[in-house]
Motif scaffolding. Structure first.
Motif, PDB file in Angstrom:
ATOM      1  N   VAL A  43       0.936-146.352 -35.889  1.00 55.54           N
ATOM      2  CA  VAL A  43      -0.282-146.856 -35.249  1.00 55.54           C
ATOM      3  C   VAL A  43       0.151-147.710 -34.067  1.00 55.54           C
ATOM      4  O   VAL A  43       1.266-148.242 -34.051  1.00 55.54           O
ATOM      5  CB  VAL A  43      -1.146-147.682 -36.219  1.00 55.54           C
ATOM      6  CG1 VAL A  43      -1.592-146.836 -37.394  1.00 55.54           C
ATOM      7  CG2 VAL A  43      -0.394-148.926 -36.702  1.00 55.54           C
ATOM      8  N   ILE A  44      -0.711-147.828 -33.092  1.00 51.83           N
ATOM      9  CA  ILE A  44      -0.397-148.646 -31.930  1.00 51.83           C
ATOM     10  C   ILE A  44      -1.439-149.749 -31.796  1.00 51.83           C
ATOM     11  O   ILE A  44      -2.647-149.487 -31.866  1.00 51.83           O
ATOM     12  CB  ILE A  44      -0.314-147.794 -30.646  1.00 51.83           C
ATOM     13  CG1 ILE A  44       0.164-148.640 -29.476  1.00 51.83           C
ATOM     14  CG2 ILE A  44      -1.612-147.094 -30.320  1.00 51.83           C
ATOM     15  CD1 ILE A  44       0.678-147.818 -28.304  1.00 51.83           C
ATOM     16  N   ASP A  68       4.331-139.516 -34.650  1.00 48.91           N
ATOM     17  CA  ASP A  68       2.938-139.077 -34.563  1.00 48.91           C
ATOM     18  C   ASP A  68       2.037-140.316 -34.585  1.00 48.91           C
ATOM     19  O   ASP A  68       1.877-140.959 -35.626  1.00 48.91           O
ATOM     20  CB  ASP A  68       2.617-138.161 -35.748  1.00 48.91           C
ATOM     21  CG  ASP A  68       1.215-137.582 -35.680  1.00 48.91           C
ATOM     22  OD1 ASP A  68       0.601-137.660 -34.592  1.00 48.91           O
ATOM     23  OD2 ASP A  68       0.739-137.068 -36.710  1.00 48.91           O
ATOM     24  N   ILE A  69       1.486-140.675 -33.433  1.00 51.96           N
ATOM     25  CA  ILE A  69       0.575-141.822 -33.365  1.00 51.96           C
ATOM     26  C   ILE A  69      -0.780-141.373 -33.875  1.00 51.96           C
ATOM     27  O   ILE A  69      -1.452-140.538 -33.267  1.00 51.96           O
ATOM     28  CB  ILE A  69       0.475-142.361 -31.924  1.00 51.96           C
ATOM     29  CG1 ILE A  69       1.856-142.846 -31.445  1.00 51.96           C
ATOM     30  CG2 ILE A  69      -0.538-143.505 -31.856  1.00 51.96           C
ATOM     31  CD1 ILE A  69       1.865-143.355 -30.017  1.00 51.96           C
ATOM     32  N   VAL A  70      -1.196-141.937 -35.016  1.00 55.00           N
ATOM     33  CA  VAL A  70      -2.402-141.466 -35.694  1.00 55.00           C
ATOM     34  C   VAL A  70      -3.613-142.360 -35.455  1.00 55.00           C
ATOM     35  O   VAL A  70      -4.744-141.969 -35.756  1.00 55.00           O
ATOM     36  CB  VAL A  70      -2.147-141.320 -37.210  1.00 55.00           C
ATOM     37  CG1 VAL A  70      -1.140-140.218 -37.477  1.00 55.00           C
ATOM     38  CG2 VAL A  70      -1.662-142.646 -37.808  1.00 55.00           C
ATOM     39  N   ALA A  90       0.567-144.713 -42.519  1.00 64.06           N
ATOM     40  CA  ALA A  90       1.419-145.079 -41.377  1.00 64.06           C
ATOM     41  C   ALA A  90       2.452-146.119 -41.798  1.00 64.06           C
ATOM     42  O   ALA A  90       2.130-147.077 -42.505  1.00 64.06           O
ATOM     43  CB  ALA A  90       0.561-145.619 -40.238  1.00 64.06           C
ATOM     44  N   GLU A  91       3.687-145.927 -41.361  1.00 59.99           N
ATOM     45  CA  GLU A  91       4.771-146.851 -41.689  1.00 59.99           C
ATOM     46  C   GLU A  91       5.238-147.659 -40.489  1.00 59.99           C
ATOM     47  O   GLU A  91       5.880-148.685 -40.634  1.00 59.99           O
ATOM     48  CB  GLU A  91       5.958-146.080 -42.261  1.00 59.99           C
ATOM     49  CG  GLU A  91       5.662-145.325 -43.544  1.00 59.99           C
ATOM     50  CD  GLU A  91       6.871-144.554 -44.033  1.00 59.99           C
ATOM     51  OE1 GLU A  91       7.751-144.244 -43.202  1.00 59.99           O
ATOM     52  OE2 GLU A  91       6.940-144.268 -45.241  1.00 59.99           O
ATOM     53  N   GLY A  96       0.954-153.543 -44.165  1.00 63.43           N
ATOM     54  CA  GLY A  96       1.820-152.566 -44.819  1.00 63.43           C
ATOM     55  C   GLY A  96       2.824-151.863 -43.937  1.00 63.43           C
ATOM     56  O   GLY A  96       3.544-150.967 -44.399  1.00 63.43           O
ATOM     57  N   ALA A  97       2.925-152.228 -42.658  1.00 66.92           N
ATOM     58  CA  ALA A  97       3.903-151.592 -41.769  1.00 66.92           C
ATOM     59  C   ALA A  97       5.323-151.960 -42.202  1.00 66.92           C
ATOM     60  O   ALA A  97       5.599-153.122 -42.514  1.00 66.92           O
ATOM     61  CB  ALA A  97       3.665-152.024 -40.329  1.00 66.92           C
TER      62      ALA A  97
END
Length: 269
Positions: A94-95, A117-119, A153-154, A176-177
């Motif tokens: 994620v960004i 993969d930016i989701v 997402a990690e 949670g990153a």
């Protein structure tokens, strides 16, 4: 044909070696697209400007050894490099911060070729929240935790203003990153076990500008010629005036290159 029996040697790979592996991967991927079957370390060296012996040493950490007068099998070399670097599987990210930089990263199709993969994107601007960029939805930062959990997402990419960097990192970790890709010039602090990669374009800008000043000093204020400095008589009384240096070098982490400009002129190239 090269030897690819074991995926990784027992030694700890030095970080400079790890940083060079994507260079090798990019080059051999290009060769494979051109149907080249074999490549030597000498040929790789000429293209990416790394010594051939260093290339052979780097690849030996992956137990990859080319054959004399044949070199490395391009397809096999690409496969091993891609596997080791983790580019053969998708990493959901994620960004946070969907300004000009964040938007550019979302639309960069090159990242997907390397498994990123930016989701989802996140921002605090109500005008941006609820929109989509290149098919990627933009959420309010308040939804960070629930979205990260639902999308698995990690990685969190931080592209916010520098004064918000630490707070954003804290939010991402709490959500949670497990890894942070930090595009701000701020050195964020994280708990043990969180992976941080700092990529500050501003630091690279200063480094490039500094080297440019070293190589191409500012033109003389009067003659317009490069490579000239103030006459000794003028410089004698001005040598110890740090505030007279060009503003680019006011960063306390950097020291100005010698004789970049005549202090009195305040010229900046």
């Amino acid at each position: 044909m090269a030897d690819f029996k074991t995926p990784l040697r027992g030694d700890i790979m030095p970080e400079p070696t790890l940083r060079r592996l994507p260079w090798y991967l990019a080059y051999v991927s290009m060769l494979r697209s051109r149907n080249v079957e074999y490549v030597s370390s000498t040929a790789i060296s000429k293209e990416i400007n790394v010594d051939a012996s260093q290339i052979a040493k780097d690849l030996s950490f992956l137990n990859i050894r080319g054959k004399t007068r044949i070199g490395y099998a391009v397809a096999a070399l690409e496969r091993v490099l891609r596997s080791y670097l983790g580019f053969n599987r998708d990493h959901h990210a994620v960004i946070i911060g969907v300004g000009s930089l964040g938007r550019a990263l979302i639309t960069d199709s090159g990242l997907t070729r390397y498994g990123l993969d930016i989701v989802a994107g996140f921002d605090v601007d109500a005008a941006i929240v609820g929109t989509t960029i290149n098919g990627v939805p933009v959420f309010d930062v308040a939804e960070l935790k629930s979205v990260i959990e639902s999308l698995g997402a990690e990685i969190a990419i931080i592209a916010v203003p520098v004064e918000q960097a630490q707070h954003t990192a804290d939010l991402a970790i709490a959500a949670g990153a497990k890894a942070l890709w930090n595009f701000t010039p701020f050195r964020i602090r994280t708990p043990e076990g969180i992976v941080v990669q700092n990529t500050s374009i501003y630091a690279h800008l200063e480094s490039s500008a500094r080297q440019t000043f070293r190589r191409y000093p500012c033109p003389d204020a009067k003659s317009g010629r490069r490579g000239t400095a103030s006459p000794p008589s003028r410089r004698k009384n001005q040598a110890k005036k740090p505030d007279a240096l060009p503003t680019l070098w006011q960063n306390p982490l950097l020291s100005p290159p010698p004789e970049v400009c005549a202090p009195e002129s305040q010229d900046v190239c």
